[in-house]
Design an enzyme around this catalytic site. Structure first.
Site, PDB file in Angstrom:
ATOM      1  N   GLY A   1       0.816  -1.213   0.000  1.00  0.00           N
ATOM      2  CA  GLY A   1       0.000   0.000   0.000  1.00  0.00           C
ATOM      3  C   GLY A   1       0.840   1.248   0.000  1.00  0.00           C
ATOM      4  N   ASN A   2       0.199   2.391   0.191  1.00  0.00           N
ATOM      5  CA  ASN A   2       0.928   3.651   0.291  1.00  0.00           C
ATOM      6  C   ASN A   2       0.239   4.554   1.310  1.00  0.00           C
ATOM      7  OD1 ASN A   2      -1.000   5.539  -1.160  1.00  0.00           O
ATOM      8  ND2 ASN A   2      -0.652   4.008  -2.760  1.00  0.00           N
ATOM      9  N   ARG A   3       0.835   5.692   1.590  1.00  0.00           N
ATOM     10  CA  ARG A   3       0.378   6.551   2.680  1.00  0.00           C
ATOM     11  C   ARG A   3      -0.710   7.547   2.302  1.00  0.00           C
ATOM     12  NH1 ARG A   3       3.585   5.597   6.965  1.00  0.00           N
ATOM     13  NH2 ARG A   3       5.770   5.060   6.551  1.00  0.00           N
ATOM     14  N   SER A   4      -1.265   7.442   1.130  1.00  0.00           N
ATOM     15  CA  SER A   4      -2.316   8.389   0.757  1.00  0.00           C
ATOM     16  C   SER A   4      -3.522   8.251   1.693  1.00  0.00           C
ATOM     17  CB  SER A   4      -2.763   8.130  -0.681  1.00  0.00           C
ATOM     18  OG  SER A   4      -3.883   8.930  -0.977  1.00  0.00           O
TER      19      SER A   4
END
Ligand code: CTP
Ligand code: CA
Length: 235
Positions: free
Chosen positions: A33-36
């Site tokens: 995933g990512n931090r958005s």
């Protein structure tokens, strides 16, 4: 659904917004995933609704509530996001790609949970590139000869070789969208925060426009710019 009752500068306009971070499956319980947080995307959708637009909100993973009043479509991975956007794009007057799309996904998705066993080597996850959704939406729009305003986002850092603005101009050219909203990123900036500072670049080469403040204020500035572009298209 009350569409006829809406008023404002974007009344009668349909806006398709993607937001949040994609999750790329590794196995049934794990993902990359990512931090958005989806905050800026949700704020954009609210600003568009406030301006009277009909909004479809395609949400990857969000840390915030989706905007009330938008038509909500939930997705997980970049491939799902791509399909959802390509399906709905033909109906949109404006597309805003605020989602943080994973550039890569695991080449294989394990059908069952990866186990740690003492008798096998530690797993290696091979990544493959995801499709560039924004570039595809531009291509499809162009091929169909549709009037449609497409807005991209870019999170960039400058380096010794080039400034953030140089990288952003390059990206705008490469993607072929009309507007690019540039976020200068660094440690602690942007992700999950309530404040934002952006530069709006236009493909027509007009002067870059700076906007900063809360993510709602930045969203309002982007939507004002979109409104101006649509008005200019009509004349
Ligand atoms: N984007 C997309 N599909 C991808 C990757 C990005 O549609 N597979 C969109 C994002 O939603 C954003 C824009 O493209 O609107 C720019 O994303 P960004 O990550 O800044 O650009 P990339 O082309 O992925 O280049 P890089 O990450 O290498 O800078
Ligand atoms: Ca990227």
């Amino acid at each position: 659904d009350g569409a006829a009752l809406r008023s404002g500068p974007l009344a009668g306009r349909r806006i398709l917004v993607s937001a949040g971070g994609t999750r790329e499956p590794i196995d049934p319980v794990r993902f990359l995933g990512n931090r958005s947080s989806g905050k800026q995307g949700a704020a954009l959708a609210r600003a568009a609704l406030a301006a009277g637009a009909e909004v479809t909100f395609v949400a990857a993973h969000l840390d915030v509530a989706p905007p009330e009043g938008a038509d909500l479509v939930r997705v997980d991975s970049a491939l799902e996001l791509r399909d959802a956007m390509v399906e709905r794009a033909p109906d949109a007057d404006v597309i805003v790609m605020a989602a943080a799309v994973a550039d890569f996904r695991p080449a294989e998705q394990h059908a069952s949970k990866i186990k740690k066993r003492d008798d096998t080597a530690d797993p290696v996850i091979t990544l493959v590139r995801n499709p560039d959704i924004l570039a595809e939406l531009v291509q499809r729009r162009n091929a169909a000869g549709r009037p449609q305003l497409i807005v991209g986002f870019a999170a960039e850092t400058g380096d010794a070789g080039a400034s953030v603005l140089d990288y952003a101009r390059d990206k705008l050219e490469r993607k072929g969208c009309e507007l690019l909203v540039l976020n200068e990123v660094g440690t602690d900036r942007v992700f999950g925060r309530d404040e934002n500072s952006v530069t709006i670049l236009a493909r027509d080469g007009s002067e870059p426009e700076h906007a900063e403040g809360s993510k709602d204020e930045v969203a309002a500035a982007v939507i004002r710019r979109v409104t101006r572009e649509l008005e200019a298209q009509q004349t």
